[in-house]
Design an enzyme around this catalytic site. Structure first.
Site, PDB file in Angstrom:
ATOM      1  N   GLU A  44       0.851  -1.300   0.034  1.00  0.00           N
ATOM      2  CA  GLU A  44      -0.031  -0.067  -0.113  1.00  0.00           C
ATOM      3  C   GLU A  44       0.820   1.107  -0.055  1.00  0.00           C
ATOM      4  O   GLU A  44       1.712   1.422   0.988  1.00  0.00           O
ATOM      5  CB  GLU A  44      -0.825   0.019   1.333  1.00  0.00           C
ATOM      6  CG  GLU A  44      -1.848   1.169   1.284  1.00  0.00           C
ATOM      7  CD  GLU A  44      -2.702   1.378   2.370  1.00  0.00           C
ATOM      8  OE1 GLU A  44      -3.619   1.930   2.434  1.00  0.00           O
ATOM      9  OE2 GLU A  44      -2.386   0.620   3.542  1.00  0.00           O
ATOM     10  N   ASP A 118      -3.258  11.840  -1.968  1.00  0.00           N
ATOM     11  CA  ASP A 118      -3.340  13.251  -2.143  1.00  0.00           C
ATOM     12  C   ASP A 118      -3.555  13.628  -3.484  1.00  0.00           C
ATOM     13  O   ASP A 118      -3.021  13.378  -4.614  1.00  0.00           O
ATOM     14  CB  ASP A 118      -1.890  13.988  -1.731  1.00  0.00           C
ATOM     15  CG  ASP A 118      -1.910  15.322  -1.632  1.00  0.00           C
ATOM     16  OD1 ASP A 118      -2.918  16.098  -2.436  1.00  0.00           O
ATOM     17  OD2 ASP A 118      -1.263  16.116  -0.866  1.00  0.00           O
ATOM     18  N   ASP A 154     -12.278   9.553  -2.579  1.00  0.00           N
ATOM     19  CA  ASP A 154     -13.318  10.147  -2.312  1.00  0.00           C
ATOM     20  C   ASP A 154     -13.598  11.520  -3.389  1.00  0.00           C
ATOM     21  O   ASP A 154     -14.367  12.196  -3.389  1.00  0.00           O
ATOM     22  CB  ASP A 154     -13.657  10.697  -0.942  1.00  0.00           C
ATOM     23  CG  ASP A 154     -12.706  11.930  -0.645  1.00  0.00           C
ATOM     24  OD1 ASP A 154     -11.653  11.797  -0.841  1.00  0.00           O
ATOM     25  OD2 ASP A 154     -13.214  12.910   0.002  1.00  0.00           O
ATOM     26  N   GLU A 192      -8.877   5.066   7.228  1.00  0.00           N
ATOM     27  CA  GLU A 192      -9.335   6.175   8.408  1.00  0.00           C
ATOM     28  C   GLU A 192     -10.073   7.200   7.641  1.00  0.00           C
ATOM     29  O   GLU A 192     -11.299   7.778   7.929  1.00  0.00           O
ATOM     30  CB  GLU A 192      -8.062   6.729   9.069  1.00  0.00           C
ATOM     31  CG  GLU A 192      -7.413   5.891  10.009  1.00  0.00           C
ATOM     32  CD  GLU A 192      -6.184   5.021   9.280  1.00  0.00           C
ATOM     33  OE1 GLU A 192      -5.493   3.986  10.076  1.00  0.00           O
ATOM     34  OE2 GLU A 192      -6.014   5.186   8.148  1.00  0.00           O
ATOM     35  N   GLU A 194     -11.517   7.242   4.603  1.00  0.00           N
ATOM     36  CA  GLU A 194     -12.557   6.451   4.061  1.00  0.00           C
ATOM     37  C   GLU A 194     -13.537   6.658   5.081  1.00  0.00           C
ATOM     38  O   GLU A 194     -15.075   6.790   4.830  1.00  0.00           O
ATOM     39  CB  GLU A 194     -12.583   5.012   3.647  1.00  0.00           C
ATOM     40  CG  GLU A 194     -13.609   4.289   2.949  1.00  0.00           C
ATOM     41  CD  GLU A 194     -13.351   2.972   2.240  1.00  0.00           C
ATOM     42  OE1 GLU A 194     -14.176   2.392   1.591  1.00  0.00           O
ATOM     43  OE2 GLU A 194     -12.240   2.615   2.394  1.00  0.00           O
TER      44      GLU A 194
END
Length: 214
Positions: A44, A118, A154, A192, A194
Site C-alpha cells: 500500500e 493526495d 473520495d 481512516e 474512508e
C-alpha cells in the site's frame, strides 16, 4: 490539514525494526526471506495510520503486506495498530514512493493499493499524483506480469483523472465503482479517511486495473 509533529516517532520506529524495516533497499529481491514464506506480496503506497493494511493482513493471512508511508508522525500510528494486535504477515516502510524500484526487484510485488492519495488538484502538480504515468511505469517495474493496482478515493476529479491515466497507459479496467458503499462489492476494508468521508455522506470511488504485459 496540518500534520501534528511527533518528535518521538523516529525513535519509536527504530525500536521496532522487526516491523518497520530499516534500510529496505538492502532487502531488494529478498522480501520473501523477511516474511519467511513465498506468499504473494501486496503493498500500500501511502498507508497512513494503517487501518486498511492491518485489516487486510488480518483478513488474508496467506498474503504478505507492506505499508509504505513517508511521514514518520503518521506511520507511527500504523505501528501502534500492529503492536496492539501483532500479525506475522505485515511490515512497514518509512520511505518515499519514488524509490520503489530501489526497494523491490522486478516482479517482486503482486499488487499495489492506492487509497485516498493526495489529489494534487493544481495542473502544475500533475506529476505528483500517484496515478500519473511515471508512477504507473514505476509500479509496472516492480509488479509481476499482469499485476494489478486497486485504487480508492473520495475525490471525483482525481478519480476521473486516474481512469484517463490508466486507460492512456494501456491498463485494463477490471472494476469501476462510482459509489462503492452503495454497491454490492464485498470484503471492503475501510481506511481512516474512508470512514471519515463516508460518515459525511461523501461518495467513495474505487477501481481495479490490470497491466497487460504478460
Amino acid at each position: 490539514m496540518r500534520l501534528r509533529n511527533k518528535p518521538w516517532a523516529k525513535d519509536k520506529l527504530a525500536e521496532h525494526s522487526n516491523y518497520v524495516i530499516d534500510n529496505p533497499t538492502e532487502q531488494k529481491g529478498k522480501w520473501h526471506e523477511i516474511f519467511g514464506n513465498d506468499h504473494p506480496i501486496h503493498i500500500e503506497v501511502g498507508t497512513g495510520k494503517g487501518k486498511f493494511i492491518t485489516g487486510m493482513a488480518k483478513a488474508n493471512p496467506e498474503i504478505n503486506y507492506i505499508g509504505i508511508e513517508l511521514q514518520e508522525s503518521v506511520i507511527v500510528g500504523a505501528l501502534d495498530r500492529i503492536l496492539e494486535d501483532p500479525l506475522p504477515n505485515i511490515r512497514l516502510l518509512n520511505e518515499n514512493a519514488d524509490d520503489l524500484n530501489e526497494i523491490f526487484q522486478e516482479g517482486e510485488v503482486d499488487r499495489v493499493y492506492l487509497n485516498f492519495s493526495d489529489p494534487w488538484p493544481k495542473n502544475r502538480h500533475e506529476k505528483r499524483r500517484l496515478t500519473y504515468k511515471s508512477y504507473l511505469n514505476l509500479y509496472e517495474t516492480i509488479l509481476v506480469k499482469n499485476g494489478e493496482i486497486h485504487f480508492k478515493t473520495d475525490n471525483q476529479g482525481l478519480f476521473e483523472y486516474s481512469l484517463r491515466s490508466f486507460s492512456e497507459y494501456g491498463l485494463l479496467l477490471k472494476f469501476v465503482s462510482l459509489d462503492l458503499h452503495q454497491s454490492d462489492f464485498e470484503g471492503n476494508i475501510m481506511t481512516e479517511y474512508e470512514e471519515k468521508f463516508a460518515s459525511r455522506g461523501n461518495r467513495i470511488y474505487r477501481s481495479e486495473v490490470k497491466y497487460l504485459n504478460g
